[in-house]
Design an enzyme around this catalytic site. Structure first.
Site, PDB file in Angstrom:
ATOM      1  CB  SER A  69      68.019  46.334  67.471  1.00 54.17           C
ATOM      2  OG  SER A  69      67.826  45.678  68.673  1.00 54.17           O
ATOM      3  CE  LYS A  72      65.958  43.184  68.756  1.00 56.92           C
ATOM      4  NZ  LYS A  72      66.008  44.068  69.920  1.00 56.92           N
ATOM      5  CE1 TYR A 195      67.479  39.374  69.147  1.00 58.11           C
ATOM      6  CE2 TYR A 195      69.023  39.051  70.953  1.00 58.11           C
ATOM      7  CZ  TYR A 195      68.193  39.870  70.215  1.00 58.11           C
ATOM      8  OH  TYR A 195      68.086  41.205  70.534  1.00 58.11           O
ATOM      9  CE1 TYR A 247      66.742  49.430  70.642  1.00 57.52           C
ATOM     10  CE2 TYR A 247      67.923  51.406  69.994  1.00 57.52           C
ATOM     11  CZ  TYR A 247      67.817  50.028  70.021  1.00 57.52           C
ATOM     12  OH  TYR A 247      68.787  49.269  69.439  1.00 57.52           O
ATOM     13  CB  VAL A 265      72.944  48.928  71.009  1.00 55.67           C
ATOM     14  CG1 VAL A 265      71.644  49.086  71.775  1.00 55.67           C
ATOM     15  CG2 VAL A 265      73.264  47.474  70.744  1.00 55.67           C
TER      16      VAL A 265
HETATM   17  N1  GLU Z   1      72.054  42.002  70.395  1.00 54.38           N
HETATM   18  C1  GLU Z   1      71.563  43.129  71.141  1.00 54.38           C
HETATM   19  C2  GLU Z   1      70.793  42.663  72.360  1.00 54.38           C
HETATM   20  O1  GLU Z   1      69.939  41.857  72.268  1.00 54.38           O
HETATM   21  C3  GLU Z   1      70.725  43.988  70.253  1.00 54.38           C
HETATM   22  C4  GLU Z   1      70.370  45.235  70.928  1.00 54.38           C
HETATM   23  C5  GLU Z   1      69.974  46.366  70.054  1.00 54.38           C
HETATM   24  O2  GLU Z   1      70.620  46.703  69.067  1.00 54.38           O
HETATM   25  O3  GLU Z   1      68.954  46.964  70.426  1.00 54.38           O
HETATM   26  O4  GLU Z   1      71.026  43.108  73.445  1.00 54.38           O
END
Ligand code: GLU
Length: 312
Positions: A69, A72, A195, A247, A265
């Site tokens: 993430s 992002k 993604y 988060y 994550v």
């Molecule tokens: N590729 C992970 C997902 O979409 C990223 C999650 C993350 O790091 O928050 O579930």
């Protein structure tokens, strides 16, 4: 704290913090992407890149992990550069959610926009704006963008990508719901594939600190001198990182640490100290909210020691 804090002083501080948390083993590997359950839980690295281009590290500096993430805000930045603020804002809101990153989204009642670009729904909407025509071509655009921030050639972790592609049905469901409301382009499977690729690039802790230092340095990579993002967009990324970057811990983070940041994550956290430095921490054992346990502790210690909170 001043911008002239000597790298030698930062180096001894992060080594001290590293030693203090070295044996902490709280938290779990994020195994909902099966391949992430196979990483070495002991990995631990801290890195600082100053805006004048010096790097200091402690721990497993060479350890690679997938960016997840943390991608992002940077993909949001690429969407802004490609399409401009108005078009991007027509596809995504900028409200913190207080909900888990992969929650089955509440789209805005009237506009149908996903909440923000740092939760999966908003992130997938941003990925769908990346030009390329195919996931492989989109991957090339993302690689170029990431490398402007890292100043180093990056590769994708094919095993993590395949693992998420085989199991990421929740993200597919989110994408389909957004397609229903016209928030993503119709090529859903290609978008979700891209993604998964965007989340699977391998980085190390110094890549994270340099990416953050580039934002702290108004969009110019302090190692290469190359611009990674137009200056007017830097504040858009940093604002979302401050309000939505950790988060469901984002409010606590803003309160306690007070730095624009993003976690993933796989156990990475990066944070920008505007005008001063970027900080990257890696430790793959994460808490219930998805944030690296040792990562959060390291940042709290650093904030205390260096008075980093942006409102100090
Ligand atoms: N590729 C992970 C997902 O979409 C990223 C999650 C993350 O790091 O928050 O579930």
């Amino acid at each position: 704290m001043t911008s002239t804090l000597a790298p030698a002083k930062i180096a001894s501080l992060i080594e001290e913090i590293y030693q203090e948390h070295k044996h902490l083993a709280d938290g779990d590997l994020a195994s909902y992407i099966p391949e992430l359950g196979n990483v070495d839980p002991r990995g631990f690295a801290i890195s600082v890149t100053t805006v004048d281009g010096q790097i200091v590290t402690a721990g497993d500096q060479d350890r690679l992990f997938t960016i997840q993430s943390i991608s992002k805000p940077f993909v949001f930045g690429l969407a802004l550069e490609t399409h401009g603020l108005d078009h991007v804002r027509s596809r995504v809101n900028v409200e913190p959610t207080g909900e888990a990153f992969h929650s089955m989204i509440r789209l805005d009642e009237s506009s149908k926009r996903p909440p923000n670009p740092l939760v999966n729904s908003g992130a997938i909407a941003m990925t769908s704006l990346i030009k390329g025509g195919s996931p492989a071509a989109g991957q090339t655009s993302l690689k170029h963008m990431y490398e402007l921030y890292t100043g180093r050639v990056l590769d994708m972790d094919a095993a993590v990508y395949e693992s998420e592609k085989a199991t990421g049905h929740r993200n597919r469901a989110i994408a389909h719901l957004m397609l229903h409301f016209g928030m993503v382009e119709p090529q859903i499977e290609e978008t979700v594939d891209l993604y998964f690729r965007q989340c699977s690039f391998n980085v190390n802790a110094s890549d994270l600190s340099t990416m953050a230092a580039t934002l702290a340095n108004k969009g110019v990579n302090p190692l290469t001198g190359n611009r990674a993002i137009a200056e007017p967009y830097v504040k858009s990324l940093l604002t979302l990182m401050l309000t939505c970057g950790l988060y469901t811990y984002a409010g606590e983070w803003a309160f306690n640490v007070g730095l624009p940041a993003k976690s993933g994550v796989s156990g990475g956290i990066l944070a920008a100290v505007p005008g001063k430095m970027g900080i990257g921490v890696y430790s793959p054992l994460v808490d219930k909210q998805g944030n690296s346990v040792r990562g959060v502790r390291v940042f709290k210690d650093l904030e205390r020691a260096l008075n980093l909170h942006i409102f100090n």
